[in-house]
Enzyme design. Structure first.
Site, mmCIF file in Angstrom:
data_model
loop_
_atom_site.group_PDB
_atom_site.id
_atom_site.type_symbol
_atom_site.label_atom_id
_atom_site.label_comp_id
_atom_site.label_asym_id
_atom_site.label_seq_id
_atom_site.Cartn_x
_atom_site.Cartn_y
_atom_site.Cartn_z
ATOM 1 N N ARG A 103 0.713 -1.033 0.330
ATOM 2 C CA ARG A 103 -0.250 -0.022 0.238
ATOM 3 C C ARG A 103 0.937 1.484 -0.080
ATOM 4 O O ARG A 103 1.850 0.912 0.435
ATOM 5 C CB ARG A 103 -0.506 0.074 1.578
ATOM 6 C CG ARG A 103 -0.105 -0.413 2.426
ATOM 7 C CD ARG A 103 -0.870 -0.410 4.237
ATOM 8 N NE ARG A 103 -0.564 -0.508 4.907
ATOM 9 C CZ ARG A 103 -0.895 -0.273 5.917
ATOM 10 N NH1 ARG A 103 -1.980 -0.675 6.373
ATOM 11 N NH2 ARG A 103 -0.050 -0.448 7.115
ATOM 12 N N CYS A 127 2.562 7.571 -6.779
ATOM 13 C CA CYS A 127 3.435 8.767 -6.853
ATOM 14 C C CYS A 127 2.454 9.736 -6.939
ATOM 15 O O CYS A 127 1.504 9.816 -7.705
ATOM 16 C CB CYS A 127 3.906 9.040 -8.789
ATOM 17 S SG CYS A 127 4.348 10.286 -9.217
ATOM 18 N N ASN A 178 -4.596 7.914 4.285
ATOM 19 C CA ASN A 178 -4.653 6.552 5.265
ATOM 20 C C ASN A 178 -2.720 6.449 5.647
ATOM 21 O O ASN A 178 -2.056 6.726 4.703
ATOM 22 C CB ASN A 178 -4.844 5.276 5.293
ATOM 23 C CG ASN A 178 -4.478 4.463 6.607
ATOM 24 O OD1 ASN A 178 -5.458 4.495 7.564
ATOM 25 N ND2 ASN A 178 -3.434 3.915 7.101
ATOM 26 N N GLU A 179 -2.388 7.347 6.998
ATOM 27 C CA GLU A 179 -0.849 7.963 7.007
ATOM 28 C C GLU A 179 -0.156 7.791 6.055
ATOM 29 O O GLU A 179 1.030 7.185 5.413
ATOM 30 C CB GLU A 179 -0.101 6.739 7.930
ATOM 31 C CG GLU A 179 -1.228 6.597 9.279
ATOM 32 C CD GLU A 179 -0.164 4.680 9.852
ATOM 33 O OE1 GLU A 179 0.053 4.021 9.146
ATOM 34 O OE2 GLU A 179 -0.021 4.510 11.058
ATOM 35 N N CYS A 210 10.250 9.782 -9.841
ATOM 36 C CA CYS A 210 9.700 9.981 -11.288
ATOM 37 C C CYS A 210 10.008 11.596 -12.002
ATOM 38 O O CYS A 210 9.961 11.955 -11.319
ATOM 39 C CB CYS A 210 8.327 8.622 -11.594
ATOM 40 S SG CYS A 210 7.433 10.418 -11.114
ATOM 41 N N CYS A 253 8.127 13.854 -10.958
ATOM 42 C CA CYS A 253 8.232 14.307 -9.431
ATOM 43 C C CYS A 253 9.804 15.077 -9.783
ATOM 44 O O CYS A 253 9.653 16.686 -8.583
ATOM 45 C CB CYS A 253 8.021 13.436 -8.505
ATOM 46 S SG CYS A 253 6.802 12.305 -8.147
ATOM 47 N N GLU A 297 -6.372 5.672 15.847
ATOM 48 C CA GLU A 297 -6.273 4.047 15.801
ATOM 49 C C GLU A 297 -5.066 4.036 16.978
ATOM 50 O O GLU A 297 -4.721 4.795 17.363
ATOM 51 C CB GLU A 297 -5.296 3.533 14.490
ATOM 52 C CG GLU A 297 -6.065 3.739 13.099
ATOM 53 C CD GLU A 297 -4.683 3.332 12.000
ATOM 54 O OE1 GLU A 297 -3.706 2.241 12.615
ATOM 55 O OE2 GLU A 297 -5.208 3.737 10.741
ATOM 56 N N TRP A 344 3.421 -6.584 13.786
ATOM 57 C CA TRP A 344 4.180 -5.917 13.046
ATOM 58 C C TRP A 344 5.636 -5.395 13.617
ATOM 59 O O TRP A 344 6.928 -5.350 12.966
ATOM 60 C CB TRP A 344 3.659 -4.634 12.099
ATOM 61 C CG TRP A 344 2.955 -3.720 13.240
ATOM 62 C CD1 TRP A 344 2.150 -3.344 13.148
ATOM 63 C CD2 TRP A 344 3.665 -1.862 13.755
ATOM 64 N NE1 TRP A 344 1.240 -2.703 14.109
ATOM 65 C CE2 TRP A 344 2.621 -1.738 13.870
ATOM 66 C CE3 TRP A 344 4.568 -2.632 13.908
ATOM 67 C CZ2 TRP A 344 2.628 -0.401 14.856
ATOM 68 C CZ3 TRP A 344 4.853 -0.869 14.933
ATOM 69 C CH2 TRP A 344 4.321 -0.224 15.542
ATOM 70 N N GLU A 394 -2.324 -8.607 8.279
ATOM 71 C CA GLU A 394 -2.728 -8.468 9.451
ATOM 72 C C GLU A 394 -3.799 -9.424 10.277
ATOM 73 O O GLU A 394 -4.616 -8.967 11.201
ATOM 74 C CB GLU A 394 -3.534 -7.091 9.871
ATOM 75 C CG GLU A 394 -2.151 -5.478 9.298
ATOM 76 C CD GLU A 394 -2.747 -4.675 9.033
ATOM 77 O OE1 GLU A 394 -4.040 -4.067 8.394
ATOM 78 O OE2 GLU A 394 -1.379 -3.874 9.241
ATOM 79 N N LYS A 395 -3.679 -10.693 10.113
ATOM 80 C CA LYS A 395 -4.820 -11.513 10.117
ATOM 81 C C LYS A 395 -4.639 -11.963 11.934
ATOM 82 O O LYS A 395 -5.571 -12.394 12.466
ATOM 83 C CB LYS A 395 -4.529 -12.964 9.636
ATOM 84 C CG LYS A 395 -2.860 -13.684 9.110
ATOM 85 C CD LYS A 395 -3.730 -15.014 8.557
ATOM 86 C CE LYS A 395 -2.455 -15.807 7.975
ATOM 87 N NZ LYS A 395 -1.345 -15.027 7.633
HETATM 88 C C1 GAL Z 1 -1.404 1.216 11.212
HETATM 89 C C2 GAL Z 1 -2.787 1.436 9.278
HETATM 90 C C3 GAL Z 1 -3.400 0.345 9.791
HETATM 91 C C4 GAL Z 1 -2.998 -0.756 10.239
HETATM 92 C C5 GAL Z 1 -2.298 -0.584 11.829
HETATM 93 C C6 GAL Z 1 -1.476 -2.170 11.854
HETATM 94 O O1 GAL Z 1 -0.224 1.763 11.084
HETATM 95 O O2 GAL Z 1 -3.225 2.392 9.209
HETATM 96 O O3 GAL Z 1 -3.682 -0.214 8.532
HETATM 97 O O4 GAL Z 1 -2.202 -1.385 9.496
HETATM 98 O O5 GAL Z 1 -0.993 -0.202 11.753
HETATM 99 O O6 GAL Z 1 -1.406 -1.719 13.269
#
Ligand code: GAL
Length: 677
Positions: free
Chosen positions: A118, A122, A156-157, A164, A167, A313, A321, A361-362
């Site tokens: 994700r 560009c 998102n973030e 390129c 840019c 979030e 992660w 992300e499961k």
């Molecule tokens: C954030 C992201 C979410 C999700 C989450 C997992 O950085 O915006 O979509 O991936 O991390 O902790």
């Protein structure tokens, strides 16, 4: 007492909800009704819809399918659930990459990425911009009238950069504008006669690259500013399409101290800030330091617009992660959530509602696990917090008011990163900032993290740790701040370079700051990590590590001297009266924070900075914060100390959730309370 300042005129509660991805379950849509039932049980009043759902909304170019959001909006309206609707630019459909390869990102080695992951677009691509404007317009047109729509969440973030040709061209134009189309101006500010790196014309100004030009600091800092400007421009482009149909407030979710974008600039494009908070709790050495660091991050996010923010979030249990993905212990998610509110959030939101069944992300924490039902520890803790937040509604819209500020600038992060000197690879600017922040935080003193170009008017105290970048104009503004009665603290490496990372001639701290501090710094010594230098100050012995600056004092009063090294007995800590104010200079890095704690304690007492609990000691590891508004004051007490703690209060308070009156309180491990004064 000032009035409340709600983020949304029609919503006077704390928001409780988070990321919801019903499109992952479109083959079993009966789950959506179960979601509604469970959300009610969890006391959710909001769901964030649409993050990364472009391929679901536009499965083929120009072919649209709004059946999932249509169904969810309808259910939300029926169930009194608010929707924060995201634009889908964070991840694009496969067909787009196939048909328009230019929408893919090009890395700094000039290789174009393949489709995948994700945040891989560009931000200059005209096609990508056209496509996102189309889908945003359609979303805004379709849902702007829904009573469920609370606000917009752009992408998102947002992060990353692209090298390129689109840019590159945009960068060249950015430079032309900045340097008045005069290549000699650029050459001078970038100091390009060094190593024969002169530019003959703007077309030669390629973006920096790991296989090309990366040693011209003026170039690298301007590139980072360009990346911010181009990201902001893309953001404005997305917003303009929404605004054609909807006037609801707009935000984008930030990532705390992410260094890739100057968030102070990006924040200008949105109505309010939101951010995603994933602390490292349950550390073997305890959570006291982490709680203070996260407090500082919340304060930074709030200070970007000096306005309440949303916690967009957080995890209800664990992430997937990090190297080690540990469960938050019982009660920790609650105090972590209340901490965000204590620092100015008007929401608690999670990633994610329901665990995805497959893909990356499961195993990430969610309110609803693969198990699918409500009788889990995590669900129960979430539901209990939701119920509690309903009782804390009156806190929504109240403010965190600070009389102290710490200067924190993305420019400085970038310039210190680039600078080859000091500790080459890690100057520890964040740690230096936190060293000072911690001394305020421990005392329950509210503090803002502001940029050097922000207004200083509301503050009595400004601390400027490692303020390496400082132009003459900022130096002048700091001088006026002190002249008018403010207290300023400067440290080693202060005001050495201008905004283009050119060293000030005449020494540092630059210009009028030498008069303000009554001194100049002559040399900066960097120690090996295992070394330290003794400091004599306040009649005690302290320890310096990493950095010791050698000073030439002119008018300042010497308050401390070095106790060892070839600069033994020379000044390392001074104060100077300047106009109606005072300017302290700390020439060394304090090892343990004890010196800084003493200094900030003295300044706080001198300037009578309000503390959360007047005249009482706050136990170590307990966060005490005040929010106020509409004639009310709320005291948050959150125990991150790792053991039970008794807190003595400065009078009688009411526990909001129970109505009980108390003047002292026992907080168990991971316990916390919100009190009304
Ligand atoms: C954030 C992201 C979410 C999700 C989450 C997992 O950085 O915006 O979509 O991936 O991390 O902790």
């Amino acid at each position: 007492m000032e009035n409340k300042n709600y983020l949304f005129p029609d919503f006077d509660k704390l928001i409780f909800g988070g990321d919801y991805n019903p499109e992952q379950w479109r083959h079993t849509p009966e789950i959506w009704d179960e979601d509604m039932r469970l959300m009610k049980l969890a006391h959710w009043n909001e769901a964030t819809l649409g993050v990364f759902s472009w391929a679901e909304l536009e499965p083929q170019e120009g072919v649209y399918d709004f059946s999932v959001p249509d169904a969810i909006f309808e259910k939300a309206e029926k169930n009194g659930l608010k929707i924060i609707l995201a634009t889908p630019s964070g991840a694009k459909p496969r067909w787009m990459a196939e048909k328009y390869p230019e929408t893919m990102r090009t890395a700094d080695d000039r290789h174009r990425a393949l489709y995948g992951r994700r945040h891989n677009h560009c931000f200059s691509s005209p096609v990508y911009r056209e496509k996102i404007a189309n889908i945003n317009r359609l979303l805004a047109e379709r849902y702007s009238h829904s009573p469920a729509l609370l606000c917009w969440h752009i992408s998102n973030e947002v992060n990353g950069e692209c090298h390129c040709e689109h840019c590159r061209r945009a960068f060249v134009e950015f430079l032309r504008k900045k340097y008045d189309n005069d290549i000699e101006k650029l050459n001078l500010q970038w100091w390009t006669r060094f190593w024969s790196h002169r530019y003959d014309n703007f077309e030669q100004a390629d973006p920096p690259s790991s296989i090309g030009e990366n040693a011209v600091h003026g170039l690298t800092i301007d590139w980072k500013r360009f990346v911010t400007a181009q990201t902001a421009d893309f953001m404005k482009h997305e917003i303009a399409a929404i605004k054609e149909y909807s006037q609801k407030p707009i935000t984008t979710n930030l990532m705390g101290f992410f260094t890739g974008i100057d968030y102070r600039e990006l924040a200008k494009t949105v109505d309010f800030v939101s951010w995603d908070n994933y602390p490292n709790w349950e550390l073997p050495w305890g959570d006291v330091g982490q709680a203070s660091w996260i407090g500082m991050t919340h304060d930074c996010m709030r200070s970007l617009k000096r306005k309440n923010f949303l916690l967009m979030e957080s995890t209800p249990s664990l992430v997937n992660w990090k190297d080690i993905n540990k469960l938050a212990r019982p009660g920790k998610m609650r105090i972590s959530s209340l901490q965000a509110i204590a620092h100015g959030s008007d929401s608690v939101q999670y990633f994610q509602w329901r665990k995805s069944r497959g893909s990356s992300e499961k195993m990430h924490g969610a309110v609803v696990d693969h198990y699918g039902k409500e009788d889990t520890r995590v669900f129960s803790e979430v539901a209990a917090l939701g119920e509690e937040l309903e009782k804390l509604s009156a806190v929504a819209g109240t403010k965190v008011i600070s009389k102290a500020a710490i200067l924190y600038d993305w420019d400085t992060i970038w310039a210190l990163q680039d600078m080859q000197g000091m500790q080459k690879n890690s100057k520890k600017y964040g740690e230096a900032t936190h060293l000072h922040y911690g001394a305020f935080h421990r005392r329950g003193i509210n503090v803002d993290l502001i940029g050097r170009k922000d207004s200083y008017d509301e503050y009595d105290v400004i601390v400027a740790p490692m303020m390496y970048i400082c132009e003459e104009e900022t130096a002048g503004r700091l001088a006026s701040f002190v002249e008018n009665g403010g207290t300023l603290v400067g440290t080693y490496a202060m005001a050495q370079v201008n905004e283009n990372d050119l060293c000030h001639l005449g020494g540092w701290p630059c210009g009028v700051l030498m008069d303000v501090f009554g001194l100049r710094a002559e040399e900066l010594d960097t120690l090996y990590p295992e070394e330290s230098v003794k400091i004599n100050a306040y009649g005690e012995e302290y320890t310096a590590k990493d950095y010791c600056e050698i000073l030439k004092v002119k008018d300042a009063t010497v308050l401390g001297t070095y106790g060892s090294e070839f600069y033994k007995d020379t000044p390392c800590f001074t104060v100077n009266e300047y106009g109606k104010g005072k300017a302290y200079y700390v020439a060394f890095r304090d090892k343990s924070g004890t010196f800084t704690d003493k200094l900030i304690g003295e300044i706080a007492a001198d300037k009578k900075l309000p503390t959360a609990i007047n005249g009482k000691e706050i136990p170590k590891g307990v966060t005490a914060k005040i929010r106020e508004g509409a004639g009310e004051k709320y005291l948050f007490l959150l125990n991150f100390s790792g053991k039970g703690q008794t807190v003595e209060l400065d009078g009688e308070y009411t526990v909001i959730t129970t109505g009980e009156k108390i003047s002292s309180v026992y907080l168990p491990l991971n316990g916390g309370l919100v009190l009304k004064a």
